[in-house]
Design a protein around this motif. Structure first.
Motif, PDB file in Angstrom:
ATOM      1  N   ILE A 175     -73.234 119.124  51.630  1.00  0.00           N
ATOM      2  CA  ILE A 175     -73.299 119.526  50.464  1.00  0.00           C
ATOM      3  C   ILE A 175     -74.531 118.291  49.825  1.00  0.00           C
ATOM      4  CG2 ILE A 175     -72.022 119.106  48.310  1.00  0.00           C
ATOM      5  CD1 ILE A 175     -69.883 120.379  49.228  1.00  0.00           C
ATOM      6  N   THR A 210     -78.214 119.240  48.860  1.00  0.00           N
ATOM      7  CA  THR A 210     -78.814 119.299  46.735  1.00  0.00           C
ATOM      8  C   THR A 210     -79.838 118.642  46.575  1.00  0.00           C
ATOM      9  OG1 THR A 210     -76.246 119.574  46.603  1.00  0.00           O
ATOM     10  CG2 THR A 210     -77.356 118.794  44.550  1.00  0.00           C
ATOM     11  N   ALA A 241     -82.986 119.565  47.514  1.00  0.00           N
ATOM     12  CA  ALA A 241     -82.859 121.274  46.871  1.00  0.00           C
ATOM     13  C   ALA A 241     -83.960 120.293  45.292  1.00  0.00           C
ATOM     14  CB  ALA A 241     -82.131 121.595  46.110  1.00  0.00           C
ATOM     15  N   PHE A 242     -83.367 119.223  45.077  1.00  0.00           N
ATOM     16  CA  PHE A 242     -83.584 118.043  44.130  1.00  0.00           C
ATOM     17  C   PHE A 242     -85.245 117.489  44.771  1.00  0.00           C
ATOM     18  CE2 PHE A 242     -79.609 116.687  41.974  1.00  0.00           C
ATOM     19  CZ  PHE A 242     -79.172 117.595  41.504  1.00  0.00           C
ATOM     20  N   VAL A 251     -76.532 126.025  51.069  1.00  0.00           N
ATOM     21  CA  VAL A 251     -76.634 125.363  49.954  1.00  0.00           C
ATOM     22  C   VAL A 251     -78.160 125.033  49.140  1.00  0.00           C
ATOM     23  CG1 VAL A 251     -75.613 122.409  49.503  1.00  0.00           C
ATOM     24  CG2 VAL A 251     -74.309 124.141  50.902  1.00  0.00           C
ATOM     25  N   LEU A 252     -78.401 124.330  50.554  1.00  0.00           N
ATOM     26  CA  LEU A 252     -79.926 124.566  50.129  1.00  0.00           C
ATOM     27  C   LEU A 252     -81.080 125.492  48.979  1.00  0.00           C
ATOM     28  CD1 LEU A 252     -82.905 122.397  50.115  1.00  0.00           C
ATOM     29  CD2 LEU A 252     -82.707 123.504  52.789  1.00  0.00           C
ATOM     30  N   THR A 256     -78.673 126.365  45.763  1.00  0.00           N
ATOM     31  CA  THR A 256     -79.752 125.008  44.483  1.00  0.00           C
ATOM     32  C   THR A 256     -81.247 125.255  44.467  1.00  0.00           C
ATOM     33  OG1 THR A 256     -77.727 123.883  45.934  1.00  0.00           O
ATOM     34  CG2 THR A 256     -78.609 122.899  44.427  1.00  0.00           C
ATOM     35  N   THR A 257     -81.380 125.180  45.412  1.00  0.00           N
ATOM     36  CA  THR A 257     -83.191 125.257  44.555  1.00  0.00           C
ATOM     37  C   THR A 257     -82.990 125.996  43.765  1.00  0.00           C
ATOM     38  OG1 THR A 257     -83.111 124.107  47.464  1.00  0.00           O
ATOM     39  CG2 THR A 257     -85.451 125.550  45.791  1.00  0.00           C
ATOM     40  N   LEU A 298     -81.746 125.826  40.576  1.00  0.00           N
ATOM     41  CA  LEU A 298     -82.593 124.708  40.151  1.00  0.00           C
ATOM     42  C   LEU A 298     -84.244 125.329  39.609  1.00  0.00           C
ATOM     43  CD1 LEU A 298     -82.201 121.465  42.048  1.00  0.00           C
ATOM     44  CD2 LEU A 298     -81.296 121.506  39.944  1.00  0.00           C
ATOM     45  N   LEU A 309     -79.218 121.838  36.232  1.00  0.00           N
ATOM     46  CA  LEU A 309     -78.064 121.573  36.605  1.00  0.00           C
ATOM     47  C   LEU A 309     -77.493 122.698  35.604  1.00  0.00           C
ATOM     48  CD1 LEU A 309     -77.722 117.718  37.336  1.00  0.00           C
ATOM     49  CD2 LEU A 309     -77.544 119.592  38.754  1.00  0.00           C
ATOM     50  N   PHE A 314     -74.826 127.551  43.069  1.00  0.00           N
ATOM     51  CA  PHE A 314     -74.698 126.641  43.800  1.00  0.00           C
ATOM     52  C   PHE A 314     -73.272 127.013  44.655  1.00  0.00           C
ATOM     53  CE2 PHE A 314     -72.083 121.995  43.656  1.00  0.00           C
ATOM     54  CZ  PHE A 314     -72.194 121.499  44.874  1.00  0.00           C
TER      55      PHE A 314
END
Length: 264
Positions: free
Chosen positions: A78, A82, A85-86, A140-141, A144-145, A148, A175, A182
């Motif tokens: 996680i 995450t 991804a940011f 997760v990667l 989340t990408t 976003l 977010l 996510f």
């Protein structure tokens, strides 16, 4: 008036799987008793239950070991997934450089990576955690990408018109929009973390008092102790189901008041 915790359709969705599972177990027990299937070929549910009770200390101790590796790997996945991804959202160049490596680790079987990781990392628990993390980080990667990036262009233009900073856009627009994606990634990643932990334990072959459920399965296979093997498999299955249900519950708690998928 307070809203009930579970409506009738929701109760049906929870009860019917349990009823069908109990019916299947009863049929399994009756058929195996009727045809006198030997236990060394396939055990009855009563044999598995008896093994769970008689060897509960060893089995549940191994379960705690496997769950510790799974949870640590899941939390690491996680955090790393995450964070990356940011970075991907902030820079297409970073995404172009790092995404091929993420895909490379995802498509490479963990049984091929685990021996190297175990050799390079002398701490066995940490090596198992790293192996399981490599399996669990990709959902997760990617999810989340995707979350976003999947913002409404009109809302994004509105934020730019009002001269919102990059942090404001990230915290107040990207977010919240990424949360459903996510949590979808978490549901997948939790199961993969458990699979990665068990596979890594198989490769490591660590025994003794700190052994996980994979060692119990290996030991049962050497001894042709099928009730013990099925009991360990049962605990792994229940653990995976519990992790999935926990992630689904967290998703519902975070999304139930505002997102369409939870409201429906």
């Amino acid at each position: 008036m307070r809203k009930p915790l579970m409506t009738y359709p929701q109760a049906q969705r929870a009860v019917w799987p349990l009823v069908s599972a109990l019916a299947l177990l009863l049929l399994w027990e009756l058929l195996f008793r009727q045809f006198a299937v030997p236990v060394y070929l396939a055990p009855k549910p009563s044999d598995i239950l008896s093994t769970l009770i008689s060897q509960r200390d060893a089995l549940f101790g191994s379960l705690l070991t496997t769950l510790k590796v799974t949870v640590l790997a899941f939390l690491m996945a996680i955090a790393i997934g995450t964070l990356i991804a940011f970075l991907f959202v902030q820079s297409r160049l970073i995404e172009s450089c790092l995404m091929p490596w993420a895909i490379l680790f995802q498509v490479t079987p963990v049984v091929a990576i685990a021996p190297l990781v175990i050799i390079w990392i002398h701490n066995t628990t940490l090596a198992l955690v790293v192996c399981a993390m490599l399996v669990a980080v990709f959902p997760v990667l990617t999810n989340t990408t995707l979350g976003l990036r999947s913002v409404n262009p009109g809302l994004l233009n509105l934020f730019h018109i009002n001269q919102a900073s990059g942090w404001q856009i990230l915290l107040r627009l990207r977010l919240p929009n990424a949360l459903p994606y996510f949590f979808s990634g978490l549901r997948i990643s939790s199961g993969l973390a458990l699979i990665g932990a068990v596979v890594a334990e198989f490769v490591a072959g660590t025994g003794g008092s700190g052994a996980g459920l994979a060692w119990q399965i290996l030991q049962a296979g050497f001894q042709l102790n099928l009730p013990l093997m099925f009991a360990a498999l049962f605990l792994i299955t229940c653990s995976g189901l519990a992790l999935f249900c926990l992630m689904s519950l967290l998703s519902h708690l975070f999304l139930r008041r505002w997102h369409d998928s939870a409201l429906a």
